[in-house]
Design an enzyme around this catalytic site. Structure first.
Site, PDB file in Angstrom:
ATOM      1  CG  ASP A   1      -9.195  91.537 -12.159  1.00 14.79           C
ATOM      2  OD1 ASP A   1      -8.463  92.133 -12.408  1.00 14.79           O
ATOM      3  OD2 ASP A   1      -9.175  90.420 -13.850  1.00 14.79           O
TER       4      ASP A   1
ATOM      5  CD  GLU B   1     -29.699  82.160  -1.533  1.00 13.69           C
ATOM      6  OE1 GLU B   1     -29.614  80.919  -1.342  1.00 13.69           O
ATOM      7  OE2 GLU B   1     -29.947  82.760  -2.526  1.00 13.69           O
TER       8      GLU B   1
END
Length: 547
Positions: free
Chosen positions: A216, A268
């Site tokens: 957002d 990751e």
């Protein structure tokens, strides 16, 4: 039993690209999708009950607007706890079940993350109010002394996106920044504690199984450290082509370090997850910077959403998007409606004309290279609802502008599922949180399932063809020569898409003149003239097998 579509007979083609580069993602606004407990507000149980319907549409993923604990000052975009579910929507256990059942249905799950601001009820902000000026707790937000002899004037002339000033004074005399509502205080993204907190929030939800995040206000996190005045005052608030460089609170260069950190966290963890940015950045080259290989994967294309129903305007938006994003190796992400804008059948003219153009626009969008988002209810041909009584409107834009701006409630009205009167199967009982038009009786899922010519059947057919065509999952297009007022392009060697933007018939390009129709935005879209030419009727789109 909830209405559902039968299993699609079309099997999706394999693609060498990551799934998100050509995915069709369906936006769910949880308050308005389906109510599972009869309180008039949509919830996670309601979504779970409609998963067969969603899977039957032929989409690839769902995106959930916020379901976090929130006072609901801005319909959930004022988050008080980023690691839980608001009781009005259910529990964390309900969310885990939704993810598991979505994955079992072949649907990935993307969730909203709201990093620009928290709720004023968030524990951090409450601690900041209690701790006082100069405290580490206030350092997580943007507190400043006021101007004037007694500090009674706001620190600068910034204005709220929802109307009124962007500053609110607290009892000890300081002011805090809120680019949106006063209940949504802006975080200070120069604070390492804020950076670390949101990286941990990402890890929390990835551990819960989510496949991506819609960000957002992705262009709004970082502010000018000196909080300089807006040139021109309120008129300089929004980014435009004229003020896109060095705006004090939109699209700051420093924001890209935040997203490099986020990308590192997602990479990751792994799992082929995706970010999608809500970034209202009108400068194409600056917009593309968010999608560099070490930042975000995708971003909504608002220039395309805002383009006029005109061949030249549409061609410009498409070319600019593909050229600038191609330079950074990113796919386009096309969208026509969402929870913040007027529904596209209404924008494109309203009534039968608007619906005709909306179907044509949707079919063109689904033929373009890249991914696409579909907003709940557009598959039913729903239009904007304008006649919501003032006392029932809940968007803070309406209240903060004294009704001068009606706000976004009209595109957020709860969906009609079945029956001939409200609540149209939205829930087992109770009045929906926003009133539904009586005229929606023929726009329910139940009614449209029984009508082969409905918008619902059109969307399902278009998505089935899209899933079956390998060329629509690859990059690139080739423009074809056409008559004025038409656009046509080839995807790969096997498909031509032609769009007539005018109010009269136009000849199809040679590449589609003798080809078989794969799907059209209306049954009579392709016609002949006395001379034997194949014509595409007004405000229509067709996909043909290329000659």
């Amino acid at each position: 039993m909830s209405p559902s579509l039968p299993e699609s007979p079309v099997v999706a083609v394999e693609s060498a690209h990551p799934w998100w580069r050509s995915a069709v993602i369906y936006q769910i606004y949880p308050r308005s999708f389906a109510d599972g407990n009869g309180d008039g507000i949509g919830d996670l149980a309601g979504i779970r009950s409609r998963l067969p319907y969603l899977a039957g549409l032929g989409i690839d993923a769902i995106w959930l607007s916020p379901f976090y604990p929130s006072p609901q000052a801005d319909a959930g975009y004022d988050v008080s706890d980023y690691r839980d579910v608001d009781p009005i929507f259910g529990t964390l256990a309900d969310f885990h079940a939704l993810v598991e059942e979505s994955h079992a249905s072949g649907l990935r799950v993307i969730i909203d993350i709201v990093p620009n601001h928290t709720s004023d009820r968030h524990a951090w902000f409450q601690a900041a109010l209690a701790a006082g000026p100069g405290s580490p707790e206030r350092g997580r937000y943007i507190f400043r002394e006021g101007r004037g002899p007694d500090g009674s004037l706001p620190p600068n002339n910034w204005v709220s996106n929802f109307g009124g000033p962007a500053w609110t004074r607290v009892p000890d005399g300081q002011w805090y920044l809120h680019i949106f509502a006063p209940e949504q205080p802006d975080l200070d993204w120069t604070n390492p504690e804020v950076v670390a907190e949101f990286q941990d929030i990402l890890r929390f939800w990835m551990k819960a199984g989510v496949d991506g995040f819609r960000i957002d206000v992705a262009h709004g996190l970082v502010k000018d450290p000196d909080l300089v005045d807006l040139p021109g005052g309120a008129e300089g608030h929004l980014l435009t082509a004229a003020n896109t460089n060095d705006h004090p609170h939109w699209d700051r260069d420093e924001i890209h370090e935040v997203y490099r950190g986020w990308r590192a966290v997602v990479d990751e963890v792994g799992g082929d997850r995706v970010f999608c940015a809500e970034a209202w950045v009108p400068n194409p080259s600056r917009f593309a910077q968010y999608l560099r290989p070490d930042e975000l994967h995708t971003a909504f294309n608002f220039d395309y959403l805002n383009a006029e129903w005109d061949a030249t305007a549409q061609r410009t938006a498409i070319d600019t998007t593909l050229d600038t994003l191609g330079a950074v190796g990113a796919p386009a992400t096309w969208v026509l409606s969402n929870h913040d804008v007027t529904r596209h059948p209404t924008r494109l003219g309203g009534g039968e004309l608007g619906l005709r153009r909306a179907r044509a626009a949707t079919l063109m969008m689904l033929a373009l290279p890249g991914g696409a988002y579909v907003y709940q209810g557009e598959e039913l041909g729903l239009e904007e609802v304008w006649d919501i009584p003032a006392e029932l409107r809940q968007d803070p834009i309406f209240s903060r502008t004294g009704g001068e701006r009606v706000g976004r409630d009209g595109c957020r009205v709860p969906l009609p599922w079945s029956g001939t009167a409200a609540p149209f199967g939205f829930g087992p009982a109770g009045e929906p949180w926003l009133p539904q038009p009586a005229g929606w009786a023929d726009r329910t899922v139940e009614a449209e399932l029984a009508d082969p010519g409905s918008s619902l059947h059109f969307y399902r057919a278009a998505l089935a063809v899209r899933r079956s065509r390998p060329e629509l999952h690859e990059d690139g297009l080739t423009w074809l020569p056409t008559a004025d007022g038409m656009l046509a392009f080839r995807r790969g060697d096997g498909l031509v898409c032609a769009v007539n933007f005018t109010d009269g018939p136009l000849p199809l390009p040679d590449a589609a003149a003798g080809a078989g129709v794969l799907i059209a935005s209306r049954p009579d879209a392709v016609d002949g003239d006395p001379a034997g030419a194949r014509l595409l009727v007004a405000n229509s789109t067709v996909w043909c097998a290329a000659n």
